[in-house]
Design an enzyme around this catalytic site. Structure first.
Site, mmCIF file in Angstrom:
data_model
loop_
_atom_site.group_PDB
_atom_site.id
_atom_site.type_symbol
_atom_site.label_atom_id
_atom_site.label_comp_id
_atom_site.label_asym_id
_atom_site.label_seq_id
_atom_site.Cartn_x
_atom_site.Cartn_y
_atom_site.Cartn_z
ATOM 1 N N GLU A 303 -0.889 57.461 54.359
ATOM 2 C CA GLU A 303 -0.280 56.068 53.556
ATOM 3 C C GLU A 303 1.276 56.341 53.923
ATOM 4 O O GLU A 303 1.748 55.705 52.310
ATOM 5 C CB GLU A 303 -0.863 55.344 52.340
ATOM 6 C CG GLU A 303 -2.074 55.005 53.203
ATOM 7 C CD GLU A 303 -2.933 54.645 52.801
ATOM 8 O OE1 GLU A 303 -3.344 53.258 52.977
ATOM 9 O OE2 GLU A 303 -3.269 54.978 51.269
HETATM 10 C C1 LIG Z 1 -7.095 58.035 52.777
HETATM 11 C C2 LIG Z 1 -6.987 57.138 52.247
HETATM 12 N N1 LIG Z 1 -5.638 55.992 51.576
HETATM 13 C C3 LIG Z 1 -5.789 55.172 51.401
HETATM 14 C C4 LIG Z 1 -6.963 54.830 52.406
HETATM 15 O O1 LIG Z 1 -7.791 55.975 52.581
HETATM 16 O O2 LIG Z 1 -8.309 54.325 51.690
HETATM 17 C C5 LIG Z 1 -9.022 53.859 50.006
HETATM 18 C C6 LIG Z 1 -10.041 52.511 49.995
HETATM 19 O O3 LIG Z 1 -11.220 53.079 50.535
HETATM 20 C C7 LIG Z 1 -7.420 54.137 49.140
HETATM 21 O O4 LIG Z 1 -8.430 54.420 47.753
HETATM 22 C C8 LIG Z 1 -6.314 55.225 49.818
HETATM 23 O O5 LIG Z 1 -5.556 55.672 48.649
#
Ligand SMILES: CC1=[NH+][C@H]2[C@@H](O1)O[C@H](CO)[C@@H](O)[C@@H]2O
Length: 493
Positions: A303
């Site tokens: 992200e």
């Molecule tokens: C790999 C990943 N990055 C995000 C995503 O998973 O969703 C999570 C919540 O479900 C969140 O906490 C995390 O920061």
């Protein structure tokens, strides 16, 4: 429920040959035989059986009748074991202590659920007769705990380690940094925890705290005694707001961002063009590597919406090799597959998508990377079970027990064949968690489903069998005091 059979174990064993009527009864004269590297495992077995049985179960070196013998010998597959239960004695054979430890988890499940009681129960403690030959399908069976959004104290982490080790999980991935907080002490950048680990640095202004280096080393040891390898994660270049609040020089404009205790993602990024960034990253990797005996160092990578694509590639090209420089295998969320450096450094890619094909991952795998599978719509333990679930998120959908069970790691991703799959991992993100009870409610009963996918042969995969075994397992959690969710998909004994 009825008499326990060799096939009631979770994860399902590879091969069971029952010998009805030839069971072994634990009595006041039962001993445990072990020597050398088998002795610590014998100690854990005795610790597991003594409270509920009230039996002495002394550990001796010299065999004899009525003994449970733990034997180390060549010829068994990694983490595999052979268990032979007869009326005159029990033999648990393996080539490594980890195999003996796996066999001990099986043995516990072959005794009545009351074996999990912390106080003596007057019961006939009989192990069903027969033989089990067992070994794991995948080498990596993991559980991730997010300490950044909500910090969990070492005692809570030890409790979770105990609980996941029952299902032959062998890796614990600790998510140690994020936008809200920084949870591991780094000597050369001490404000990371002084500021980023202060009280109130969790989601909702709670859940602050951090692990000192001694806390971390003690957890590594506690996990290792249960044959669980700790995998530390520092998430970069995104998810870095807490580090930038502590050290504004880690931003591109030198201005400290405001502290964040909300649940948003994607707004922070290290500065890929600034040498300060790489001094910081190398110091962190060096200090983390020197206190981590396990082979993996996870550097996040997910992200990075505020990191321009070109900058992301520059960052990964510089940082993935740094993990190798300090003797560890690089590990990251699947976004790192955009960088050729992932395959070049032999990285492990953790897939967390919901797609059935991901070209960048398939390309990295073709070029030498391996994959750990964490499909968010199957194994994200922070997803709600259903509309009534009081905790958790729902962006990847609701996950009931059957959703967590009914998929095949060997056939999930196009271009990622069985032999390129290192294993599976169940992440538990902690935005909505506050306690051990919350961890247990979200992790159980879904984690055993993922543990079975990681350990058992595909040929044993069967929902009706799993749900029956899970229903019979319920009373064990009750005796242990595990606050599991009584999913309506399961008929609990
Ligand atoms: C790999 C990943 N990055 C995000 C995503 O998973 O969703 C999570 C919540 O479900 C969140 O906490 C995390 O920061």
């Amino acid at each position: 429920g009825g008499a326990i059979t060799l096939s009631d174990v979770i994860p399902a064993v590879a091969e069971a040959i029952p010998a009805p009527g030839d069971g072994f009864r634990l009595t006041g004269s039962t001993t445990i035989t072990a020597s050398g590297a088998a002795t610590p495992v014998a100690g854990l077995l005795a610790e597991a059986l003594r409270p509920a049985t009230g039996l002495p179960l002394p550990i001796i070196a010299g065999g004899g009748a009525e003994t449970i013998a733990l034997v180390l010998e060549p010829g068994h597959p990694d983490e595999g074991y052979r268990l032979h239960i007869r009326s005159q004695g029990v033999e648990l054979r393996a080539s490594r202590p980890a195999g003996l430890f796996a066999g001990v988890q099986t043995l516990r499940q072959l005794l009545p659920p009351e074996i999990e009681s912390k106080t003596p129960r007057r019961l006939r403690w009989v192990l069903p007769g027969g033989q089990i030959k067992d070994h794991p399908r995948y080498a990596y069976r993991g559980a991730m705990l997010d300490l950044a959004r909500h910090f969990h104290e070492p005692a809570e982490i030890r409790r979770y380690i105990d609980q996941i080790s029952r299902f032959k999980i062998n890796h614990l991935h600790l998510h140690l940094s994020d936008d809200q907080g920084w949870r591991i002490e780094i000597d050369s950048w001490s404000r990371l925890t002084e500021v980023g680990g202060a009280p109130g640095t969790g989601v909702g202004g709670r859940g602050g705290g951090f692990l000192t280096k001694d806390d971390y080393r003690e957890l590594v040891r506690y996990a290792a005694d249960r044959h669980i390898t700790v995998v530390p994660e520092i998430d970069m270049p995104g998810h870095v707001n807490a580090a930038q609040v502590a050290y504004p020089e880690l931003t591109c404009d030198g201005k400290a961002p405001r502290q964040r205790t909300d649940m948003r993602v994607g707004y922070s990024s290290l500065c890929a063009h600034d040498e300060t960034t790489y001094r910081f990253v190398e110091d962190v990797i060096r200090e983390l590597a020197e206190m981590t005996p396990g082979p993996y160092l996870h550097i996040g990578g997910d992200e990075a919406m505020s990191t321009p694509h070109g900058s992301y590639l520059i960052f990964q090209k510089r940082v993935l090799p740094l993990v190798r420089k300090y003797g560890k295998i690089p590990y990251g969320w699947h976004e790192i597959a955009q960088s050729p450096a992932a395959a070049q450094t032999g990285a492990v890619i953790q897939f967390w998508g919901q797609e059935s094909s991901h070209p960048a991952v398939a390309t990295s795998v073709a070029d030498g990377a391996r994959v750990v599978l964490s499909p968010a719509d199957r194994v994200y333990l922070d997803m709600r079970y259903d509309l009534l679930t009081p905790l958790g998120l729902a962006w990847a959908g609701h996950i009931e027990v059957r959703d967590a069970y009914d998929w095949d790691p060997g056939r999930l991703l196009y271009g990622v064949p069985e032999e390129k799959v290192l294993g599976v991992e169940a992440p538990l993100w902690s935005e909505t968690l506050r306690s051990s009870a919350d961890i247990e409610f979200m992790a159980f009963p879904r984690l055993p489903a993922i543990a079975e996918l990681g350990w058992s042969p595909r040929s044993t995969h069967d929902w009706e069998s799993f749900r029956a075994r899970l229903g019979a397992y319920g009373p064990r959690w009750t005796h242990q005091g595990v606050r599991f969710h009584r999913s309506t998909q399961i008929h609990w004994s």
